[in-house]
Structure formats: C-alpha cells, structure tokens
Design a protein around this motif. Structure first.
Motif, PDB file in Angstrom:
ATOM      1  N   TRP A  78      -2.494   8.636  13.566  1.00 32.41           N
ATOM      2  CA  TRP A  78      -1.358   8.769  13.886  1.00 32.41           C
ATOM      3  C   TRP A  78      -0.770   7.653  13.509  1.00 32.41           C
ATOM      4  CZ3 TRP A  78      -0.125  13.160  15.336  1.00 32.41           C
ATOM      5  CH2 TRP A  78      -1.073  14.218  15.913  1.00 32.41           C
ATOM      6  N   ILE A  79      -1.280   6.397  14.300  1.00 28.96           N
ATOM      7  CA  ILE A  79      -0.829   4.982  13.819  1.00 28.96           C
ATOM      8  C   ILE A  79      -0.254   5.323  11.932  1.00 28.96           C
ATOM      9  CG2 ILE A  79      -1.219   3.213  13.511  1.00 28.96           C
ATOM     10  CD1 ILE A  79      -3.347   3.313  15.614  1.00 28.96           C
ATOM     11  N   VAL A  80      -0.944   5.521  11.230  1.00 26.43           N
ATOM     12  CA  VAL A  80      -0.664   5.252   9.897  1.00 26.43           C
ATOM     13  C   VAL A  80       0.385   6.762   9.876  1.00 26.43           C
ATOM     14  CG1 VAL A  80      -1.300   6.372   7.140  1.00 26.43           C
ATOM     15  CG2 VAL A  80      -3.349   4.673   8.820  1.00 26.43           C
ATOM     16  N   ALA A  81       0.390   7.781  10.260  1.00 24.62           N
ATOM     17  CA  ALA A  81       1.245   8.474  10.219  1.00 24.62           C
ATOM     18  C   ALA A  81       2.372   8.303   9.891  1.00 24.62           C
ATOM     19  CB  ALA A  81       1.134   9.968  10.944  1.00 24.62           C
TER      20      ALA A  81
ATOM     21  N   GLN B 175       3.694   4.918  10.508  1.00 27.09           N
ATOM     22  CA  GLN B 175       4.112   4.279   9.352  1.00 27.09           C
ATOM     23  C   GLN B 175       4.512   4.720   7.919  1.00 27.09           C
ATOM     24  OE1 GLN B 175      -0.166   2.151   8.464  1.00 27.09           O
ATOM     25  NE2 GLN B 175       0.783   0.482  10.389  1.00 27.09           N
ATOM     26  N   MET B 176       4.075   5.901   8.068  1.00 31.44           N
ATOM     27  CA  MET B 176       4.499   6.317   7.275  1.00 31.44           C
ATOM     28  C   MET B 176       5.911   7.213   6.998  1.00 31.44           C
ATOM     29  SD  MET B 176       1.195   8.475   5.521  1.00 31.44           S
ATOM     30  CE  MET B 176       1.409   9.525   5.740  1.00 31.44           C
ATOM     31  N   LEU B 177       6.434   7.476   8.533  1.00 33.08           N
ATOM     32  CA  LEU B 177       7.620   8.231   8.744  1.00 33.08           C
ATOM     33  C   LEU B 177       8.281   6.670   8.385  1.00 33.08           C
ATOM     34  CD1 LEU B 177       9.300  10.413   9.432  1.00 33.08           C
ATOM     35  CD2 LEU B 177       8.659   9.711  11.553  1.00 33.08           C
ATOM     36  N   ALA B 178       7.916   5.734   9.028  1.00 32.89           N
ATOM     37  CA  ALA B 178       8.985   4.487   9.161  1.00 32.89           C
ATOM     38  C   ALA B 178       9.256   4.025   7.585  1.00 32.89           C
ATOM     39  CB  ALA B 178       8.377   3.329   9.811  1.00 32.89           C
ATOM     40  N   ALA B 179       8.425   3.722   6.703  1.00 33.63           N
ATOM     41  CA  ALA B 179       8.003   3.152   5.680  1.00 33.63           C
ATOM     42  C   ALA B 179       9.183   4.123   4.575  1.00 33.63           C
ATOM     43  CB  ALA B 179       6.863   3.986   4.742  1.00 33.63           C
ATOM     44  N   HIS B 180       8.997   5.674   4.589  1.00 35.88           N
ATOM     45  CA  HIS B 180      10.239   6.556   4.298  1.00 35.88           C
ATOM     46  C   HIS B 180      11.382   6.626   4.825  1.00 35.88           C
ATOM     47  CE1 HIS B 180      11.203  10.467   2.260  1.00 35.88           C
ATOM     48  NE2 HIS B 180      11.652  10.863   3.767  1.00 35.88           N
TER      49      HIS B 180
ATOM     50  N   PHE C  88       3.204  19.009  12.501  1.00 31.92           N
ATOM     51  CA  PHE C  88       3.212  16.956  12.782  1.00 31.92           C
ATOM     52  C   PHE C  88       3.640  16.412  12.965  1.00 31.92           C
ATOM     53  CE2 PHE C  88       1.031  14.094  10.123  1.00 31.92           C
ATOM     54  CZ  PHE C  88       0.090  13.974  10.733  1.00 31.92           C
ATOM     55  N   ILE C  89       4.995  16.901  11.952  1.00 29.93           N
ATOM     56  CA  ILE C  89       6.043  16.062  12.216  1.00 29.93           C
ATOM     57  C   ILE C  89       6.680  15.411  14.007  1.00 29.93           C
ATOM     58  CG2 ILE C  89       8.676  16.056  11.462  1.00 29.93           C
ATOM     59  CD1 ILE C  89       8.390  16.484   9.152  1.00 29.93           C
ATOM     60  N   GLY C  90       6.652  17.225  14.102  1.00 31.67           N
ATOM     61  CA  GLY C  90       7.240  16.777  15.865  1.00 31.67           C
ATOM     62  C   GLY C  90       6.614  15.998  16.616  1.00 31.67           C
ATOM     63  N   ALA C  91       4.770  15.791  16.251  1.00 34.57           N
ATOM     64  CA  ALA C  91       4.583  14.780  17.385  1.00 34.57           C
ATOM     65  C   ALA C  91       4.764  13.320  16.624  1.00 34.57           C
ATOM     66  CB  ALA C  91       2.735  15.861  16.888  1.00 34.57           C
ATOM     67  N   VAL C  92       4.387  13.879  16.020  1.00 37.31           N
ATOM     68  CA  VAL C  92       4.750  12.140  15.249  1.00 37.31           C
ATOM     69  C   VAL C  92       5.879  11.721  15.371  1.00 37.31           C
ATOM     70  CG1 VAL C  92       5.178  10.252  13.165  1.00 37.31           C
ATOM     71  CG2 VAL C  92       3.053  12.599  12.476  1.00 37.31           C
ATOM     72  N   VAL C  93       6.942  12.330  15.108  1.00 32.96           N
ATOM     73  CA  VAL C  93       8.588  11.441  15.472  1.00 32.96           C
ATOM     74  C   VAL C  93       8.384  11.508  17.118  1.00 32.96           C
ATOM     75  CG1 VAL C  93      10.657  12.625  16.055  1.00 32.96           C
ATOM     76  CG2 VAL C  93       9.957  12.682  13.788  1.00 32.96           C
ATOM     77  N   HIS C  94       7.574  12.028  17.784  1.00 37.75           N
ATOM     78  CA  HIS C  94       7.658  12.020  19.399  1.00 37.75           C
ATOM     79  C   HIS C  94       6.798  10.370  19.510  1.00 37.75           C
ATOM     80  CE1 HIS C  94       7.418  12.616  23.547  1.00 37.75           C
ATOM     81  NE2 HIS C  94       5.536  12.941  23.229  1.00 37.75           N
ATOM     82  N   ARG C  95       6.039  10.208  19.744  1.00 36.73           N
ATOM     83  CA  ARG C  95       5.149   8.881  18.836  1.00 36.73           C
ATOM     84  C   ARG C  95       5.853   7.934  18.713  1.00 36.73           C
ATOM     85  NH1 ARG C  95      -1.077   9.816  19.008  1.00 36.73           N
ATOM     86  NH2 ARG C  95      -0.972  11.586  19.908  1.00 36.73           N
ATOM     87  N   ALA C  96       6.512   7.783  17.508  1.00 39.01           N
ATOM     88  CA  ALA C  96       6.776   6.832  17.431  1.00 39.01           C
ATOM     89  C   ALA C  96       8.188   6.280  17.865  1.00 39.01           C
ATOM     90  CB  ALA C  96       7.398   6.997  15.807  1.00 39.01           C
ATOM     91  N   GLU C  97       8.627   7.448  18.568  1.00 36.93           N
ATOM     92  CA  GLU C  97       9.723   7.144  19.809  1.00 36.93           C
ATOM     93  C   GLU C  97       9.724   6.382  20.618  1.00 36.93           C
ATOM     94  OE1 GLU C  97      13.592  10.344  20.804  1.00 36.93           O
ATOM     95  OE2 GLU C  97      11.716  11.125  20.098  1.00 36.93           O
ATOM     96  N   GLU C  98       8.235   6.905  21.116  1.00 37.72           N
ATOM     97  CA  GLU C  98       7.752   6.806  22.187  1.00 37.72           C
ATOM     98  C   GLU C  98       7.433   5.042  21.815  1.00 37.72           C
ATOM     99  OE1 GLU C  98       5.080   8.908  24.840  1.00 37.72           O
ATOM    100  OE2 GLU C  98       7.617   8.637  25.122  1.00 37.72           O
ATOM    101  N   ALA C  99       7.185   4.982  20.741  1.00 38.51           N
ATOM    102  CA  ALA C  99       6.642   3.316  20.660  1.00 38.51           C
ATOM    103  C   ALA C  99       7.951   2.304  19.854  1.00 38.51           C
ATOM    104  CB  ALA C  99       5.987   3.579  19.214  1.00 38.51           C
TER     105      ALA C  99
END
Lengths: 367, 261, 303
Positions: free
Chosen positions: A291-294, A296-301, A330-341
């Motif tokens: 999840w952390i890497v995902a 990071q990958m989204l942010a890097a993108h 998966f995208i929904g979950a990653v975006v949600h977590r990144a938003e939370e963070a």
C-alpha cells in the motif's frame, strides 16, 4: 543416574556439539560439507577398523576425522581442476567413499557389530550400556566422548572467535590482516568432522546433518549477532533433542529419527513465526509495503506529469486505471489512503498533489 | 504495417522488486528506425527497463507496447541480446547451436531446427565475421567473440526491434567497431535498436536517439536534444556537477564516472 | 564364459539387468540437465526426501505395488524440492542450508515411520528397507516393468522438449524472451528429474541415488562438447554401470546394489577425468608440458 536421564543428557550433548560448528557452516554457505563428511567418515571408520581390529579403539575416531578432512580436500581438488563444479564434486566424492565403506562392511565385516542400518541411524538408546570409567567416574562412553568434543568445539570457537567472525563475514579482509583463511577453514572442517564422528554412534550419518544445520539455520532467522546465533543454535538444538526423545517414547520409535524430526519442526516453527524474519511477519510487511508503494507510485505518477501538456489527462481519476493498468477497486483504495495521508486532494475528477505528497514522491524517487 | 504506432511505447511503467520500486513511472516513446542508447548510473534500472519491456519482469503499474500491441502478441518482432555474463559459457554447445536458438521462437513447440535454420545461422555468423568458428565450442571463444555470437543469435530472429544489454561490456575496440557497424546496418534497414550503454563518450558518435535514466526518465529523444549537460547532471547527480568547461570535457569525464571498467 | 552365459541365460538376472540399464539411461540423460543447471545437490535432497513418501504410501495403502510406492516417493521428493524453494524464497537461509535441512529432516521422518512400522510388527514391511541402498536381487518382474515403462515416458518427454530444455538450461532469460513458459518448463524438467530419482530408488536406494544423476553426466561431459552427445554418452555410461552393478550384486554375495553401481560409475568418472582426449587431465598435462618444451626450444633458438 537412570538410563533415561543419561540418554537425554547425551542427546543434549550431541545437539550442542553439532550446533557450534554448524553455525559457521550455515554462515559460510558450506552446509553441504556436513552432508559429505557425515557420509564419508564411515569409510575412515572401516579402514581404521581393518588396521586396529577393535571397534572400541580411539583410532577409529582419528581415522574417521581424518577422512572427513580428506573429503573436503578431495572436493576442493576436483573443483580446482575446473572440470567439475563444486556441487557436482560433492555429489561425486561422498557417494563413492560411502559406497566403498558399505561394500567393505558387508563383504568383510559381516560378523562385526557394524551393519548398514546402524550406519544410517545410530541408536542412542543403547548408549548407556557402553560405559567407561575415567578419573574414577563411571559414565556412558558417549557422554565422555561427546563432552570432550563439545569442549574442543567451545575451546576452538572461544580462542578463534574474532578470527572466525572476521573470516566468515569478510574473508578478504581477514586474509589482508594476516589470518590464514585456509588454516581457519581446515580447523573448522576438522571440528565438523570430529563432531560428526562423535555424533555418529548416537544419531547416525544422515541425522548429524539435521543437528548441524537445522538449529543454526533457525537461530539465523532470530538474530543478527553471531554470539546470540551460537547460543540460540545450541538452545534450539538441545530443546529439539529433548522433544525428540519424548516423541520417540510416545510413538515407540527411533530416538535419533525423532530428534531430527523435531529439529525440522523447530525450524518450521521459527521459519513461520519468527518475529521479524518469519513468513508471517514477511507477508504482513509486504502487504503493508504494497500500500505504501502504491501510494508512492500514484504520487510519483502525478509528480512526473505536473506541468506537462498531458497533465490534465494523466491526473484524472477516471482515466488513471488505463494509464497505470490498475483495477478500479485498487485505484479507489489507493486514492482513498493517499487522501487520508494528506498526499493529495480531489477536485472533482482531478487529483492534485499536496506539498506533502510532492515531497514524499520526490523523496521516494531519489535513491 | 505499423507506421502509426511507435516502435516502442512505454507508459507510466513502475517496476518493483520485492515491493521496492527500481523504476518510477517511466514514459518512453521510441520511433521506428532509430538506434537508441539507454544510459544512466549503475543501479539506474537500465536492464530492468529492457526486461520489463520484454515481459521478463512484471510491472507494478503501467504498460509497454511494441508497435502498438503488448509484447506477448509481438514476440516475433523482437530480438534480444542479454548480458554476456548471464550464461555459463562452459555449456556443452557449439557456436552454431547457440545462434540457431534464435530461430526457436519461430519454430514453435516440438519442431527441430533443420537445414533452413542452419543456413540462416551461418549467414548471421558471416555478418558478425565468425563463420569460421561455427563448430567451435563456445568456451573456446574470446569475450568479444562470445558477444558477437549473441548478436548473431539476435540477428537470426529477423526482428523489427532489438534490445541489447551492454553489448560492449568487456570487448576490445575492434569488436566494438564491428558490433556498432552491424547495429548501424540494422538501423539502415529500418529496424529499431535499443542498447544499454555505459560509455557516455561514444553516445553522440554511435547513436541518434538516447534515453537518460536514473530510476525515472530524465530525458528521452534525439541525441542533440536529450543528451545535454543539464540532463546528464540530473542523471548522474553530483558525480559530474563539479566539472566546469565545455560539454565535451564534461561528457568525457562523465563517461568514466558511469563506466564500471 | 560359463559365468557370462549363466548371467545372460538366467531369466531373473536378465530382467534385473534390463531394469538397471533402463535406470542408467534415464538418470544419465536427466542428470546432464541437473549437472549443467547446477542442481546436483537438488537431486541429493530430493532422493532423501522420497523416503518418507515410500513408507507413507505403504502405511496408507498397505500395498507394496511398485506404482504405489513410486507415486509416494515422487510426491515426497517434489514436496522436498518445494520446501527448499520456499525456504530460499521466503527467508535469508541460503540454498546449501536449505538442501541440508530438507534432506536430513525428510530422511529422519522416513526413518521414524519405518521404525514405527517395524516395531508395530505389521507384516510385509520387510521390503521397504531395500529403499535405503537398493536391492537388485529383490526386484520382481512388476518392478522391472514399472521402471522400464516410467523410464520410457520420461525419455519420450525429454525427446519432445529437447530444444526447449536446451535453451532453458543454457539461457533461461533468453528462453523467456522467446515466449517459452520458463516456469512451466522448469517444473516439467524438475519433475522428470524426480521421476529418474524415483525409478532408481529400488535399485540404488535413496542415500546414493544422487550419484546416479551426477556421475554419468560428469563423465560424459569430459568426452564431448555437445549436449546431444553428452546425453547419449551419459545414458550409455549409466546403463553400463547399472548393469555391472546389478549383475555383481545379484549374483549373490549379499552386496547391496547401490554401492556397487556407484563404485562402477565412479571408476568411469575417474577414467574420463583422467583420459578424455581434450578435457582430460592427462591431455591437459601433456599440453602444458609440450608448451613448456616449445617455449624452452624457442628460447634456445632466440637467446
């Protein structure tokens, strides 16, 4: 002492004596040497027997120990011809010497107490019947022998601890500092050989390997310090040996086989449950890391495309899946977590990095 | 047949080993008919990029296309030269046998290479000037000759796009010339060639396209546009930042910084 | 001569020799791949790991039919290989320790089960201990038929996938780039090696079976630089050693077959390493001496 107590004491002695040199075999990636030595020493025992004609003679141990060292040397000799790789060389040398020994036993020593089954599986249960009196103390011979070997191992490792540590982790530096790697290597191999010979009577040729490799390998998953690894190896080996003894009594079966089986069980438990290096810890860490890497990958993108003409298209939630090849869930979950963070903000369909997200992505991408 | 799509199109590619990314969101677009170098410091992910395009490692995100379609559908269009050190050169096989492996992909399952494969392999060996070594055992070759055997193996694949992982590592100057001659011949025939390269000094001379990589893409394009001081500094970090002077001096020294030799 | 006629006139002996030859061919050819892929010790680990499979198969089915025991052995051998893989993949334990551990612990479990069987007094387990060192004399026709049939299937698969196994062994990354399912091929090849091991267990036994994989391949490698020739030679060497060993041990001196076969094949290895024309050590030594002499005369001519 009752025979039962004596057997358990001998089992602990065997396990402790094996774990000491075994630690270095595991660390030096030469574990299979124990496989080779434990088989070939039989050849030494047989040859020595034909010379002295006495199964109780200490010369048998000397001959067997020397054969173990000879095995190591033969494997090196074969490897050095560069016609055979080391693994194949081990696979050539030990079956040959072992076969010769078995043939000699069945041809010429049929009436002596040296039969094929005993070769593979010593019977520790008989050890209390073979007694030896030294210094006025009467104990099973195996206890004297294994006690002596354990002391020799402790002495060698105690005296050469620093050198062994150095040559195990940095052979080049050790040589540069003037410690002869070859001398230490052969010293260690002599100990491995001596230990295998001593343990042979009690647990047989193949189970020696389990006691030498299993406990140190388990300890290696529990600690990073050499001294702790040695201690843990001895402890795990001893506990497995005792557990094996009671398992054998429970099932009415071979004690040696049960000891090695319990070594396997101990290793399996540590392998799965070890706090940091166990499989469960590893899978947990990986899941978290994923999840952390995902994120990071989204942010890097997003960061990579900030300020480029394609930025609008690349940062739309609805088209992200196509770009990253991730499933919508998966995208929904990653975006949600990144938003939370606090790494990004959603503005309608568009994702925007926060300062924090930008810093995290940049940090992740610099090596 | 596929002029619309680029020869190679990598989009948003992230590759991770054990959940640690080694390539971050890589976008690379390579047109048909160019000879491209991938350069970057050690550990920049150059080999990983090639392996990801060839489907040898699974990407964590993004995708790669060869002539507009995923690699799995375009295998026939792709030739590959792995690093020379990746195999055991004492393997019991002859030069000709190794080169014929390049035809295995087209032969498909169960069919054995025959006289046609033999002829193609011999022709490829001639191209790399090794025809007289066809029946040698591969361990009897020099490093440069081994590299040329691998090149010949890729040539018989008769591909449109070639990927070569450090074909100049450990070869002498003469072999390097010979290999680059073959690669330029491929480009002249309209093929696309991608080379992982270490020697920055020779980039402008050998290649017409370049990708600067350091876990992410620093620049990708024609050498004249992408191979600049600014980009090199960003790819190689502080290691060449202290150098002043003209671009040539910088490039030269950077070459030493990047080369493991 | 009479002895020879006895040997080959005797029906039992002929079938034993046939079984041993079949084993030699199969393990010789598969061994080439094991040795070239540096999996010599994997063979050792898998053959030891097969023991509990044999005993369990008997305990569960009560049958000593060769096919039943072979299946048990193959399953356990496979499980051993998987255990090694899991240990190496999922921890920092290195391959050598994983081999040693799996080999000895699986073997221990096998001995444990065998000992339980013996002490429980269940009849019919007597034949199982021949799996330790192999016993050619105990081979019955059904065993030989099983060996030959399984061997034939194994060799057929090797022949079918020859080209694929060759490129897989030489350059797996390249094979993957050509589109071969490398993992599936790897599993197939390893399974065939397990088959070779399992076939040999009754003849050579679990303790020495790895030598049947390693030795013929090493001997053959010295005589040729071609994979095909190496495989044929290794098969030939394996068959020769198998027949010699099986015949010597079956002519009844109470010798276990495994050790005799291993000694025969080891002699072949030593001879090959010494006398092979190009790679042999004698040839190398002569070459070196020739070079030195040439240098010496060169030096003499141009002081």
């Amino acid at each position: 002492m009752s025979p039962h107590v004596e057997i358990q004491l001998i089992a602990v002695l065997v396990a402790a004596a094996c774990a000491l040199p075994g630690t270095f075999l595991v660390l030096r990636r030469t574990a299979m040497v124990s496989d080779a030595i434990s088989h070939t020493m039989l050849f030494g025992i047989v040859i020595s027997y034909f010379v002295v004609r006495d199964l109780a003679s200490p010369w048998l141990m000397v001959g067997a120990t020397l054969t173990g060292v000879l095995t190591v040397w033969l494997v090196e000799l074969l490897t050095r011809t560069r016609r055979v790789h080391e693994d194949a060389a081990i696979g050539l040398v030990f079956p040959l010497l072992f076969s010769l020994a078995v043939i000699m036993i069945s041809r010429f020593a049929g009436n002596v107490h040296l039969d094929n089954d005993a070769v593979l599986l010593g019977e520790i249960g008989f050890a209390p019947f073979d007694r030896l009196t030294l210094l006025g103390i009467e104990l099973p011979r195996a206890m004297w022998v294994l006690g002596g070997i354990l002391s020799a191992n402790l002495l060698f490792i105690g005296v050469c601890y620093k050198e062994l540590q150095l040559s195990t982790f940095d052979a080049g530096l050790a040589a540069a500092l003037g410690f002869s790697p070859a001398l230490l290597h052969y010293g260690l191999m002599t100990l491995v050989s001596l230990t295998a010979v001593g343990a042979f009577d009690a647990v047989g040729a193949i189970l020696v390997i389990a006691l030498m490799i299993g406990p140190p390998a388990a300890a290696y998953l529990l600690t990073d310090r050499l001294s702790h690894m040695i201690g843990l190896g001895v402890a795990i080996g001893s506990l497995s040996a005792l557990a094996g003894y009671w398992l054998a009594r429970l099932l009415d079966t071979t004690i040696a086989g049960a000891m090695a089986t319990m070594v396997g069980v101990s290793f399996a438990l540590v392998f799965v449950l070890a706090p940091q290096r166990g499989v469960i810890a590893l899978l947990r860490r990986r899941a978290r890391q994923r999840w952390i890497v995902a994120q990071q990958m989204l942010a890097a993108h997003l960061l990579q495309h900030e300020g480029t003409p394609a930025a609008a298209d690349e940062s739309r939630l609805s088209t992200l899946g196509e770009h990253l090849r991730w499933s919508p869930e998966f995208i929904g979950a990653v975006v949600h977590r990144a938003e939370e963070a606090g790494m990004l903000q959603r503005e309608g369909d568009t994702l925007r990095l926060t300062e924090r997200g930008r810093a995290l992505a940049a940090a992740a991408m610099t090596r | 047949m596929h002029t619309a799509a680029a020869a190679i199109e990598v989009t948003d590619l992230t590759v991770a080993y054990h959940d640690t990314p080694v390539l971050w969101d890589v976008d690379v677009r390579v047109p048909h008919g160019v000879l491209m170098a991938i350069v970057g410091p050690n550990g920049a992910g150059k080999t990983t990029l090639i392996k990801a395009i060839l489907g040898l490692v699974r990407p964590a995100a993004g995708q790669t296309l060869i002539a507009g379609l995923p690699y799995a559908q375009q295998r026939q269009l792709v030739g590959y030269v792995p690093q020379r050190g990746s195999v055991d050169w004492d393997f019991p096989t002859s030069v000709l046998d190794v080169v014929m492996m390049g035809r295995y992909g087209r032969l498909g399952w169960f069919r054995r290479p025959g006289s046609r494969e033999r002829e193609l392999a011999l022709a490829a060996l001639e191209t790399v000037q090794l025809q007289q070594y066809a029946n040698r055992q591969i361990s009897q070759l020099s490093g440069g000759q081994q590299q040329r055997v691998f090149l010949a193996r890729a040539l018989v694949q008769d591909a449109q796009v070639y990927f070569m992982d450090e074909p100049f590592a450990g070869v002498d100057a003469v072999t390097e010339r010979a290999i680059i001659g073959v690669l330029q011949g491929l480009r002249a025939a309209g093929k696309t060639v991608v080379v992982v390269h270490h020697d920055l000094q020779t980039v402008p001379e050998y290649f017409d396209w370049v990708t600067l990589l350091n876990v992410r893409v620093i620049a990708c394009g024609p050498v004249a546009e992408a191979f600049t001081d600014e980009h090199l500094r960003r790819a190689y970090g502080g290691r060449i930042a202290f150098l002043g002077g003209g671009p040539s001096a910088e490039v030269q020294d950077a070459g030493h910084a990047g080369a493991p030799r | 001569m009479d002895a020879l006629r006895d040997v080959f006139g005797d029906y039992t002996l002929r079938s034993i020799a046939l079984g041993a030859a079949a084993l030699g061919v199969v393990s010789g050819i598969l061994g080439c791949f094991a040795v070239l892929r540096r999996q010599a010790l994997l063979g050792d680990a898998m053959s030891h790991a097969a023991l509990p499979g044999v005993v369990l198969a008997f305990m569960l089915t009560g049958s000593r039919a060769p096919l039943v025991l072979v299946c048990g052995a193959a399953l356990a051998g496979w499980l051993g290989a998987l255990a090694v893989l899991a240990i190496v993949r999922l921890s920092r334990i290195k391959e050598d320790s994983a081999f040693g551990l799996v080999l000895s612990v699986f073997f221990a479990i096998g001995m444990l089960l065998l000992s339980m069987l013996q002490r429980s007094g269940v009849g019919g387990q007597a034949g199982l201990d021949k799996y330790l060192f192999g016993q050619a004399a105990a081979l019955v026709t059904a065993d030989v038929l099983t060996i030959v049939a399984l061997g034939a299937v194994t060799l057929l698969l090797v022949a079918l996938f020859w080209k694929e196994f060759r490129v897989l062994s030489f350059d797996p990354a390249y094979a993957a780039s050509l589109g071969y399912p490398v993992r599936a091929l790897d599993i197939l090849l390893t399974s065939l090696i397990v088959m070779a091991i399992v076939i040999g267990l009754q003849l050579v036994g679990v303790v020495l079976m790895s030598a049947m994989l390693v030795a013929p391949a090493v001997a053959a490698r010295q005589w040729t630089n071609r994979l095909g020739a190496m495989a044929l030679l290794a098969g030939g060497f394996g068959a020769l050693a198998g027949v010699i060993g099986a015949v010597i041990s079956a002519t009844g001196r109470g010798l276990a077959t495994g050790p005799v076969i291993v000694v025969s094949i080891s002699v072949l290895v030593l001879a090959s390493l010494t006398f092979a024309p190009e790679r042999g050590m004698l040839a190398g030594w002569l070459r070196q001496r020739g070079n030195r002499r040439r240098h010496a005369t060169d030096d003499g001519a141009h002081p």
